[in-house]
Design an enzyme around this catalytic site. Structure first.
Site, short mmCIF file in Angstrom:
data_model
loop_
_atom_site.label_atom_id
_atom_site.label_comp_id
_atom_site.label_asym_id
_atom_site.label_seq_id
_atom_site.Cartn_x
_atom_site.Cartn_y
_atom_site.Cartn_z
CD GLU A 106 -2.29 2.60 -3.55
OE1 GLU A 106 -3.18 3.43 -3.79
OE2 GLU A 106 -1.71 2.53 -2.46
CG ASP A 134 -1.75 1.22 1.37
OD1 ASP A 134 -2.59 1.44 0.49
OD2 ASP A 134 -1.56 1.97 2.35
#
Length: 633
Positions: free
Chosen positions: A356, A303
């Site tokens: 990401e 993330d």
């Protein structure tokens, strides 16, 4: 043991969870639990729990070394007992902290750590693990179903099924739809449901909301036995500030940067890990390996990588400082990411490490030896933003924004991409995927079908958040389950069936995945028809016989007798169309074989005359069957 301690302080201990935390041990013939914790700034540390009435005077820990590892052995303790560390800071303050290396934690709102050895689960996924070793992940189909367990289905708001119960519900559903992988939103222990797991306190504790560590192992095991891979959303960029967690763990900044301009992520109310600190590197790298090894996970979606790489991420002027070279890059975070990926691929080959990363940082999915960050996949946020912007435009005006359809192919092979339509795009007022689509009721569903078909035809692996597979009208409601009642309505049931059939097409056609990351896998036939908002292209596999021609129409106009260039002479058959009536379409299909004419068109030597459906996609494949044989059949 001494070697492990040395490596831990050097930032090179890849299995630090075996050194620190609570572990079964026997000393002088007496069984018990060995505790170890890193707290270099503490004056004293004690183990407290129900076994000593939370009295820090009963079981003080000894300092193992001058670098601040404390240890204690307590006989007679058993699995399931709760504990914390009582820490006396240099300022004389007593605090109670959860164990950073605990394998299990109390269910929120309680915060104690739980003794839970990971040595009594019997795995049954050997066949899957063997196949995984042999699989070429780059040249295989990959379609990922992203889900948040607690709001996929629940008993009632904030009352959830267990991991084992979810296994019995999620796996048949995902298997029926045809996905190859599940991606779970973060399952590290977190205090606040509505953080969705992105603000963690227990990095080694699978959240107790849904059961025990062995319950989650069962979930993964059952997925693997059913042929489904499991990915976990993992958050090494920041952690939450709750008092029992990592923040000022021993009274001083320890896991976070000492400089608040580097530590604070004010937009999320969290703290950034100190990536320059060796022990923090051991903590995080070991954590990634822990999830992959101990839970047999197939990969991690990392993330907010951009927030790690950029010192000014989400910050205003005056809230950040230039690095020592005068740049915006967090130099030690870049070094850490490379080191982490190198360690993971050495310890767990064939792992999926997906970044990401929302900026234009180069070589994210390139190996570190060639100057890359070392991930093997990157989320294509550019494609996602362009396509969602385009799809929300009224079809009348799409011709003025045609570049949003085609620009992604300018860089589609610069990284190994995943095309993500994730939870972030259907929450906080952004509307659901279906409700982003313009037009009347029929057009909304047609727009969704054409979008999904283009997504599956476009180079790159696929990811879709739960609810999108049956056209949920409401955006994601994180405290309620999905609107399953919609499947009782034909339009939504048709989208569900459409996704099933689209996955069948995707898996059966190597041209849609075998050369995903190579320029040879794609060529344009017509990217320039902005006036009609039509694009056409071909996808290739290693076999020329598998080539597909894909024609997409992003307006509600039907075009009969349309001349379309194709690369090969012969007969083309429409093997799939998003406009089929059983999908809720208008039925403007090409039912007969399409014979080529030797007329140059769209840069090709041949052309066919076809019907292009409204807000529809046609997949065409050259066939050796003659028109007469097809008619006789």
């Amino acid at each position: 043991m001494e070697q492990d301690i040395y490596l831990f302080h050097q930032g090179n201990l890849r299995y630090s969870y075996q050194l620190l935390g609570s572990h079964k041990d026997t000393q002088h013939g007496i069984p018990g639990i060995r505790f170890a914790v890193w707290a270099p700034n503490a004056k004293q540390v004690s183990v407290v729990g129900m076994f000593n009435n939370w009295d820090g005077r009963q079981h003080p820990m000894k300092k193992w070394n001058k670098e601040g590892i404390w240890y204690a052995f307590i006989p007679g303790l058993e699995t399931g007992m709760m504990y914390k560390y009582e820490i006396l800071t240099a300022h004389g303050h007593l605090s109670l902290k959860s164990d950073p290396y605990a394998f299990s934690s109390e269910q929120r709102p309680h915060t104690a750590s739980i003794i839970y050895p990971l040595d009594h689960y019997t795995w049954n996924d050997e066949e899957w693990l063997m196949q995984r070793k042999q699989r070429n992940i780059y040249e295989s189909p990959m379609s990922i179903y992203e889900l948040h367990l607690g709001s996929w289905k629940n008993i009632e708001s904030e009352v959830f099924y267990t991991y084992r119960e979810y296994a019995g519900r999620v796996i048949p559903y995902v298997k029926e739809l045809g996905y190859t992988h599940i991606e779970l939103l973060p399952l590290t222990e977190h205090p606040y449901d509505r953080s969705w797991g992105y603000q963690a306190t227990g990095y080694y504790s699978v959240t107790s909301r849904y059961g025990t560590p062995d319950d989650f192992r069962y979930f993964v095991d059952q997925c693997h036995q059913s042929g489904i891979g499991v990915l976990l959303d993992w958050v090494p960029g920041h952690f939450c500030k709750d008092e029992h967690g990592l923040r000022k763990f021993d009274g001083e900044t320890l896991y976070e940067y000492a400089n608040p301009r580097k530590a604070e992520k004010s937009q999320w109310g969290t703290l950034t890990f100190d990536f320059a600190r060796n022990e923090v590197q051991s903590f995080l790298i070991s954590n990634a390996i822990y999830w992959l090894k101990e839970y047999h996970l197939d990969g991690l979606r990392v993330d907010a990588v951009a927030s790690m790489l950029h010192l000014d991420f989400g910050k205003n002027d005056g809230e950040w400082e230039w690095n020592e070279y005068g740049g915006r890059e967090n130099v030690e975070a870049v070094s850490f990411i490379k080191k982490m990926n190198e360690a993971i691929f050495e310890e767990v080959p064939n792992t999926l490490m997906m970044a990401e990363e929302s900026t234009s940082w180069p070589l994210v999915s390139a190996p570190t030896y060639s100057g890359g960050l070392g991930f093997n996949y990157k989320w294509n946020m550019g494609w996602m933003n362009d396509m969602l912007e385009y799809m929300e435009i009224d079809p009348i005006y799409r011709k003025h924004h045609h570049h949003l359809l085609t620009f992604s192919l300018m860089y589609a092979f610069s990284e190994n991409f995943v095309l993500p339509i994730s939870h972030d795009e259907v929450v906080h007022g952004k509307k659901s995927l279906l409700n982003k689509m313009p037009g009347d009721y029929w057009q909304k569903f047609a727009n969704l079908r054409v979008f999904l078909a283009y997504m599956y035809a476009h180079p790159g692996k696929k990811l879709l958040f739960m609810g999108g597979e049956f056209g949920q009208f409401d955006e994601w409601k994180d405290m309620e389950e999905l609107d399953w009642k919609l499947l009782d309505y034909n339009s939504h049931a048709s989208i569900f069936n459409y996704i099933k059939q689209l996955h069948q097409l995707y898996r059966d056609m190597p041209a849609l995945w075998e050369l995903d990351h190579k320029e040879d896998g794609f060529f344009w036939i017509d990217p320039h028809n902005n006036e009609q908002s039509i694009i056409a292209f071909a996808r290739n596999s290693r076999s020329s016989n598998d080539q597909l021609v894909v024609v997409c129409n992003f307006t509600p106009e039907v075009y009969h007798h349309f001349k379309m260039g194709v690369p090969e002479q012969g007969f083309y058959k429409e093997i799939f169309t998003s406009d089929a009536e059983h999908f809720g379409g208008s039925g403007q299909t090409n039912g007969l074989l399409l014979e080529t004419d030797p007329v140059p068109s769209h840069g090709q030597n041949q052309q066919i005359t076809m019907t292009i459906p409204p807000l529809g996609v046609s997949f065409l494949k050259r066939t050796s069957v003659t028109k007469e044989a097809e008619h006789e059949k």
